[in-house]
Write an enzyme that holds these catalytic residues in place. Sequence first.
Site, PDB file in Angstrom:
ATOM      1  N   ARG A 104       1.027  -0.981   0.020  1.00  0.00           N
ATOM      2  CA  ARG A 104       0.127  -0.016  -0.139  1.00  0.00           C
ATOM      3  C   ARG A 104       0.853   1.174  -0.082  1.00  0.00           C
ATOM      4  NH1 ARG A 104      -3.322   1.014   5.821  1.00  0.00           N
ATOM      5  NH2 ARG A 104      -1.177   0.901   7.010  1.00  0.00           N
ATOM      6  N   ASP A 200       3.325  -1.534  12.149  1.00  0.00           N
ATOM      7  CA  ASP A 200       3.490  -1.956  11.092  1.00  0.00           C
ATOM      8  C   ASP A 200       3.868  -3.530  11.020  1.00  0.00           C
ATOM      9  OD1 ASP A 200       4.776  -2.949   8.553  1.00  0.00           O
ATOM     10  OD2 ASP A 200       3.970  -1.004   7.653  1.00  0.00           O
ATOM     11  N   ASP A 203       7.107  -4.554   9.289  1.00  0.00           N
ATOM     12  CA  ASP A 203       8.253  -4.311   9.615  1.00  0.00           C
ATOM     13  C   ASP A 203       8.743  -4.911  10.700  1.00  0.00           C
ATOM     14  OD1 ASP A 203       8.679  -2.274   7.675  1.00  0.00           O
ATOM     15  OD2 ASP A 203       7.907  -0.535   8.375  1.00  0.00           O
TER      16      ASP A 203
HETATM   17  N1  URA Z   1      -0.890  -2.681   8.422  1.00  0.00           N
HETATM   18  C1  URA Z   1      -0.295  -2.966   9.559  1.00  0.00           C
HETATM   19  O1  URA Z   1       0.903  -3.484   9.414  1.00  0.00           O
HETATM   20  N2  URA Z   1      -0.455  -2.070  10.674  1.00  0.00           N
HETATM   21  C2  URA Z   1      -1.655  -1.426  10.567  1.00  0.00           C
HETATM   22  O2  URA Z   1      -1.827  -0.811  11.673  1.00  0.00           O
HETATM   23  C3  URA Z   1      -2.542  -1.315   9.558  1.00  0.00           C
HETATM   24  C4  URA Z   1      -1.917  -1.920   8.283  1.00  0.00           C
END
Ligand code: URA
Length: 211
Positions: A104, A200, A203
Amino acid sequence: MATVIELNNPLVLDRITRLRDKTTSSREFRQFVKEITILLAAEATNDLPVTEVEVETPLQITTGQLISQPGPCIVSIMRAGNIMAETLRDLISDASIGFIGLARQPVTLEIDDYYTNLPNDISDRYCVVVDPMLATGNSLSVALRKLIETGVTQITVVNILACPEGIERITSEYPDIRIVVAKVDDRLNEKGYILPGLGDAGDRIYGTDDR
Ligand code: URA
């Protein structure tokens, strides 16, 4: 009608709290994701088709059930779903893993659909789609459309965290969908992150959060 099952189980909640903690290391984070996936697996696979077979125990002949062939396809929404897919595959003999690569865009939250690799016979298989986070629902929506256009008819989605906005989006677009989620959080923020969330997931799984 769409089904949303929230596990909300103490073992799961314990691990989610550890995932939320920003001091949790990437190594620990991966371990907790694997453990939550195992705890979600029983509910996620409740609808898998089984075939009745005869089995001889040391004492007598009886009937049992084996997962029907072809086995399910676990579809990972890359990259964060990969670790969940590998964990589920260890539990389901004869499962195959398909990959849908979606990224995204940080500002627009638009989805870049960069990679798809699915088994040729996927339309004959039950699909279990894995992605730790159901946030805006943008990537899940693209992935589900791809699978349905390929002829897949039975799909369960497995998430660790979801938010009401994402669930609403997916269940209204895909009224037959089944979602199994460890915990539904409060809401989405303006950057598309789940609150309180865990940051995330990709990550933190891959240790790339200080890029
Ligand atoms: N993707 C993620 O890794 N964390 C979020 O809070 C939303 C989408």
